[in-house]
Design an enzyme around this catalytic site. Structure first.
Site, PDB file in Angstrom:
ATOM      1  N   TYR A 172       0.824  -1.036   0.103  1.00 29.52           N
ATOM      2  CA  TYR A 172      -0.277  -0.012  -0.142  1.00 29.52           C
ATOM      3  C   TYR A 172       1.302   1.548   0.010  1.00 29.52           C
ATOM      4  O   TYR A 172       0.647   2.390  -0.758  1.00 29.52           O
ATOM      5  CB  TYR A 172      -1.203  -0.187   1.403  1.00 29.52           C
ATOM      6  N   VAL A 205     -10.198   7.972   5.854  1.00 33.07           N
ATOM      7  CA  VAL A 205     -11.536   8.582   6.000  1.00 33.07           C
ATOM      8  C   VAL A 205     -12.212   7.803   6.619  1.00 33.07           C
ATOM      9  O   VAL A 205     -12.708   6.413   5.354  1.00 33.07           O
ATOM     10  CB  VAL A 205     -11.204   9.030   3.720  1.00 33.07           C
TER      11      VAL A 205
END
Length: 276
Positions: A172, A205
């Site tokens: 990632y 988020v």
């Protein structure tokens, strides 16, 4: 936002979360949407992806803003499939002005026994998938000679990687840093054509990636004093997570004519995460 009425945006990961928020926010400004989502789970991941019903709901919400959306199932890892989806939407609208390469995944929790699958699925989605997205739409954008705006969703992990030995976590951060190099090369090459390219770097988020049982287990472990991939991730502002709409508001500005002078930047949308 200035200059968005009548434009068309190509958005990946549009089934829910940030992708859906981008579609709705831009529709509110008069933009029509070509939106794609995998609408299938990825075996190496520990949470579910958006469904076809989720993508249909995004279409409904865009239409509620009196704009049109073509919502199509496509996997960003598959260039031919993604290009076919883009071309189907492009045939209906006849233009593309904005590209938001948003689709992304990460495995939450411990790596699987097949750690190479953990690595490859994230790299193929978060880095190669971004490249596929840009290459699918860029020829049409360049041929029109109207300029345009490309926004790539990176992460604070693309600016500062967290401590990890997890294959998925390492992939990632590598992918999110890798898209910065991709952005810089594209931005420099396309600037004479008034095509702007930027990366955004959100902190956490509230979305399907972060609101699921796997993330809940990580957060509970961190809250109890344990060390894991999220235990050191805290914002400077007293805000645990951004809402998808916070990111969409920033992107709406970045793709508008009000930001016509902005290209090649790495924009932290991080609630002060980078200064801790």
């Amino acid at each position: 936002m200035s200059g968005l009425e009548g434009r068309v945006a190509f958005i990946t990961g549009a089934g829910r979360g940030q992708g859906r928020a981008h579609a709705i926010r831009l529709a509110r400004e008069g933009v029509d949407i070509i939106g794609v989502d995998i609408c299938e789970n990825v075996d190496s991941m520990t949470y579910p992806n958006a469904s076809e019903a989720d993508l249909e709901e995004t279409v409904r919400l865009v239409e509620k803003e009196s704009r049109r959306m073509v919502g199509l199932k496509a996997d960003v890892r598959n260039y031919r499939q993604l290009t076919a989806a883009f071309e189907e939407g492009y045939e209906q609208f006849g233009r593309v002005d904005i590209v938001i390469a948003n689709a992304g995944i990460i495995r939450m929790g411990a790596e699987s026994e097949n750690f190479l699958a953990d690595w490859n699925d994230v790299i193929d989605t978060n880095l190669t998938g971004v490249y596929h997205t840009v290459r699918a739409a860029l020829p049409a954008m360049r041929e029109a000679a109207r300029g345009g705006s490309i926004v790539i969703t990176s992460s604070t992990a693309g600016l500062k990687a967290s401590s990890s030995l997890s294959a998925s976590g390492n992939a990632y951060a590598s992918a999110k840093r890798g898209v910065v190099a991709l952005m810089q090369g594209l931005a420099a090459h396309l600037a004479p054509e008034w095509i702007r390219v930027n990366t955004i770097h959100p902190t956490g988020v509230a979305s399907g990636m972060t609101q699921n049982a796997a993330m809940d287990a990580l957060m509970a472990h961190a809250a109890a004093g344990g060390s894991n991939s999220i235990s050191g991730m805290q914002n400077a502002l007293p805000l645990q997570m951004l809402e998808c709409e916070d990111v969409a508001n920033a992107v709406a500005y970045l793709v508008s004519d009000e930001a016509k002078f902005i290209t090649g930047i790495q924009w932290p949308l991080d609630a002060g995460f980078m200064i801790r």
